[in-house]
Design a protein around this motif. Sequence first.
Motif, PDB file in Angstrom:
ATOM      1  N   ASP A   1     -39.752  55.049  -1.549  1.00  0.00           N
ATOM      2  CA  ASP A   1     -38.327  54.732  -1.357  1.00  0.00           C
ATOM      3  C   ASP A   1     -37.506  56.021  -1.226  1.00  0.00           C
ATOM      4  OD1 ASP A   1     -39.118  52.144  -1.701  1.00  0.00           O
ATOM      5  OD2 ASP A   1     -38.219  51.885  -3.691  1.00  0.00           O
ATOM      6  N   PHE A   2     -37.843  56.990  -2.065  1.00  0.00           N
ATOM      7  CA  PHE A   2     -37.129  58.283  -2.027  1.00  0.00           C
ATOM      8  C   PHE A   2     -37.272  58.926  -0.649  1.00  0.00           C
ATOM      9  CE2 PHE A   2     -37.066  62.953  -2.780  1.00  0.00           C
ATOM     10  CZ  PHE A   2     -35.759  63.060  -3.254  1.00  0.00           C
ATOM     11  N   ASP A   3     -38.479  58.811  -0.080  1.00  0.00           N
ATOM     12  CA  ASP A   3     -38.731  59.435   1.223  1.00  0.00           C
ATOM     13  C   ASP A   3     -37.980  58.739   2.356  1.00  0.00           C
ATOM     14  OD1 ASP A   3     -40.332  61.264   0.000  1.00  0.00           O
ATOM     15  OD2 ASP A   3     -42.220  60.237   0.456  1.00  0.00           O
ATOM     16  N   LYS A   4     -37.794  57.417   2.233  1.00  0.00           N
ATOM     17  CA  LYS A   4     -37.239  56.714   3.405  1.00  0.00           C
ATOM     18  C   LYS A   4     -35.763  56.356   3.306  1.00  0.00           C
ATOM     19  CE  LYS A   4     -38.534  51.960   2.188  1.00  0.00           C
ATOM     20  NZ  LYS A   4     -39.567  50.947   2.242  1.00  0.00           N
ATOM     21  N   ILE A   5     -35.184  56.352   2.107  1.00  0.00           N
ATOM     22  CA  ILE A   5     -33.809  55.847   1.993  1.00  0.00           C
ATOM     23  C   ILE A   5     -32.823  56.785   2.706  1.00  0.00           C
ATOM     24  CG2 ILE A   5     -33.121  56.910  -0.221  1.00  0.00           C
ATOM     25  CD1 ILE A   5     -32.038  54.023  -0.944  1.00  0.00           C
ATOM     26  N   THR A   6     -31.858  56.192   3.398  1.00  0.00           N
ATOM     27  CA  THR A   6     -30.878  56.987   4.159  1.00  0.00           C
ATOM     28  C   THR A   6     -29.464  56.728   3.609  1.00  0.00           C
ATOM     29  OG1 THR A   6     -30.410  55.196   5.710  1.00  0.00           O
ATOM     30  CG2 THR A   6     -32.226  56.689   6.283  1.00  0.00           C
ATOM     31  N   GLY A   7     -28.552  57.572   4.031  1.00  0.00           N
ATOM     32  CA  GLY A   7     -27.155  57.403   3.643  1.00  0.00           C
ATOM     33  C   GLY A   7     -26.598  56.062   4.085  1.00  0.00           C
ATOM     34  N   GLU A   8     -26.962  55.644   5.288  1.00  0.00           N
ATOM     35  CA  GLU A   8     -26.481  54.350   5.802  1.00  0.00           C
ATOM     36  C   GLU A   8     -26.947  53.204   4.910  1.00  0.00           C
ATOM     37  OE1 GLU A   8     -24.278  53.410   8.220  1.00  0.00           O
ATOM     38  OE2 GLU A   8     -23.918  55.568   8.052  1.00  0.00           O
ATOM     39  N   THR A   9     -28.212  53.285   4.470  1.00  0.00           N
ATOM     40  CA  THR A   9     -28.750  52.236   3.594  1.00  0.00           C
ATOM     41  C   THR A   9     -28.008  52.223   2.257  1.00  0.00           C
ATOM     42  OG1 THR A   9     -30.906  52.581   4.602  1.00  0.00           O
ATOM     43  CG2 THR A   9     -30.873  51.353   2.542  1.00  0.00           C
ATOM     44  N   ILE A  10     -27.763  53.410   1.711  1.00  0.00           N
ATOM     45  CA  ILE A  10     -27.066  53.484   0.423  1.00  0.00           C
ATOM     46  C   ILE A  10     -25.653  52.915   0.553  1.00  0.00           C
ATOM     47  CG2 ILE A  10     -26.068  55.090  -1.263  1.00  0.00           C
ATOM     48  CD1 ILE A  10     -28.569  56.866  -0.728  1.00  0.00           C
TER      49      ILE A  10
ATOM     50  N   GLY B   1     -16.885  53.821   0.916  1.00  0.00           N
ATOM     51  CA  GLY B   1     -18.189  53.166   1.062  1.00  0.00           C
ATOM     52  C   GLY B   1     -18.510  52.184  -0.053  1.00  0.00           C
ATOM     53  N   ARG B   2     -17.677  52.129  -1.066  1.00  0.00           N
ATOM     54  CA  ARG B   2     -17.832  51.192  -2.181  1.00  0.00           C
ATOM     55  C   ARG B   2     -16.428  50.922  -2.701  1.00  0.00           C
ATOM     56  NH1 ARG B   2     -19.984  56.628  -4.976  1.00  0.00           N
ATOM     57  NH2 ARG B   2     -19.617  57.197  -2.821  1.00  0.00           N
ATOM     58  N   ASN B   3     -16.181  49.747  -3.218  1.00  0.00           N
ATOM     59  CA  ASN B   3     -14.846  49.436  -3.709  1.00  0.00           C
ATOM     60  C   ASN B   3     -14.719  49.828  -5.184  1.00  0.00           C
ATOM     61  OD1 ASN B   3     -13.535  48.529  -1.416  1.00  0.00           O
ATOM     62  ND2 ASN B   3     -14.448  46.482  -1.576  1.00  0.00           N
ATOM     63  N   VAL B   4     -13.739  50.664  -5.466  1.00  0.00           N
ATOM     64  CA  VAL B   4     -13.558  51.152  -6.847  1.00  0.00           C
ATOM     65  C   VAL B   4     -12.072  51.353  -7.140  1.00  0.00           C
ATOM     66  CG1 VAL B   4     -14.057  53.522  -6.052  1.00  0.00           C
ATOM     67  CG2 VAL B   4     -14.148  52.999  -8.498  1.00  0.00           C
ATOM     68  N   PHE B   5     -11.660  50.883  -8.305  1.00  0.00           N
ATOM     69  CA  PHE B   5     -10.294  51.142  -8.770  1.00  0.00           C
ATOM     70  C   PHE B   5     -10.278  52.462  -9.531  1.00  0.00           C
ATOM     71  CE2 PHE B   5     -10.458  46.449  -8.688  1.00  0.00           C
ATOM     72  CZ  PHE B   5      -9.498  46.251  -7.705  1.00  0.00           C
ATOM     73  N   PHE B   6      -9.154  53.163  -9.416  1.00  0.00           N
ATOM     74  CA  PHE B   6      -9.043  54.485 -10.021  1.00  0.00           C
ATOM     75  C   PHE B   6      -7.747  54.553 -10.826  1.00  0.00           C
ATOM     76  CE2 PHE B   6      -7.659  59.058  -9.299  1.00  0.00           C
ATOM     77  CZ  PHE B   6      -8.562  59.610 -10.198  1.00  0.00           C
ATOM     78  N   PHE B   7      -7.867  54.911 -12.090  1.00  0.00           N
ATOM     79  CA  PHE B   7      -6.699  55.006 -12.960  1.00  0.00           C
ATOM     80  C   PHE B   7      -6.734  56.348 -13.665  1.00  0.00           C
ATOM     81  CE2 PHE B   7      -8.284  50.671 -12.877  1.00  0.00           C
ATOM     82  CZ  PHE B   7      -7.169  49.954 -12.459  1.00  0.00           C
ATOM     83  N   ARG B   8      -5.602  57.028 -13.692  1.00  0.00           N
ATOM     84  CA  ARG B   8      -5.563  58.270 -14.456  1.00  0.00           C
ATOM     85  C   ARG B   8      -4.314  58.287 -15.316  1.00  0.00           C
ATOM     86  NH1 ARG B   8      -5.988  62.740 -10.039  1.00  0.00           N
ATOM     87  NH2 ARG B   8      -5.950  64.077 -11.861  1.00  0.00           N
TER      88      ARG B   8
END
Length: 297
Positions: free
Chosen positions: A263-272, A175-182
């Motif tokens: 905002d807390f009451d209305k924000i949804t997973g899709e919006t995030i 759902g978000r672009n992230v590089f991962f290095f370990r």
Amino acid sequence: MIHRIEELFARQVSAWPQLAKGVEGLARAKTRRVRIDWFDVFVRHIPHRIGSTAARVDRESVAKRPCFLCEKNLPPEEEGVQIDENFAIYCNPFPIVDRHLTIVHREHRLQCIGNQFKSMLDLAAALPEYFVVYNGPECGASAPDHLHFQAGSRRLFPIGKDTAGLDGVAVPDYGRNVFFFRGRDQSALADRIARALDLLAAATSQRAEPLINIAVFCESGEWLTYLFPRGKHRPQVFYTGELTVSPAAIDLCGIFVVPLTQDFDKITGETIKAIFREVTLPDRQFNEVAARLESER
Ligand SMILES: [Zn+2]
């Protein structure tokens, strides 16, 4: 180090009313778990974050205000713990997570990861129960003019759980672009991050630092690093007034800060998810850089 920080917190909560108020505010904060695809995001309603979420960070506004990280401008009650010749740790009076720290360079110098990534890894190793984050000067740092990191307790750190056992340069379908290095080799890891930053700067035509947020933690001698390349600083809903949210590193790690009740009451997973996609680097550029990094492993 952990022991010294615990003592610092205990002293500062009783000596510094603003911190006591922030810690109380965090204790009252409501957190709502939202399922998105296969992962969770924790939406956290923290009214005291409004100043940071809506902070004016353009050059002119920053130049006009006294720097709140310079030692000479700190409130008289605030004290820090020196960790090396360059950095001191302070308690963050506007906490998002438990044991929220600000780690500040002794000099008033620009927020820039440049040669500081090794310091960030050192910090993560010195704070084993914590995560450490860096917000770029144009995407989340409310003091873009003074080099600093933040850290916080890893008791809640969703991305750490989401990526357990993962071994790739990207986190798929997240759902978000992230590089991962370990890795366990500090200088090899620092080189890989430097290489990623170079590729991102070239891909996004940034002359100085590409727009990034970074998070890292260290567990059993291994560092796990998340590099969020950004496409933009704030989402469109911030400017239209629809939602007062402005994601930085901690939000992208899965603790999504919402200062306003409505905002807390209305924000949804899709919006995030839509906001995450909007502010992280678009797929085409991300995939190009990811392919290069993968081929160089
Ligand atoms: Zn300063």
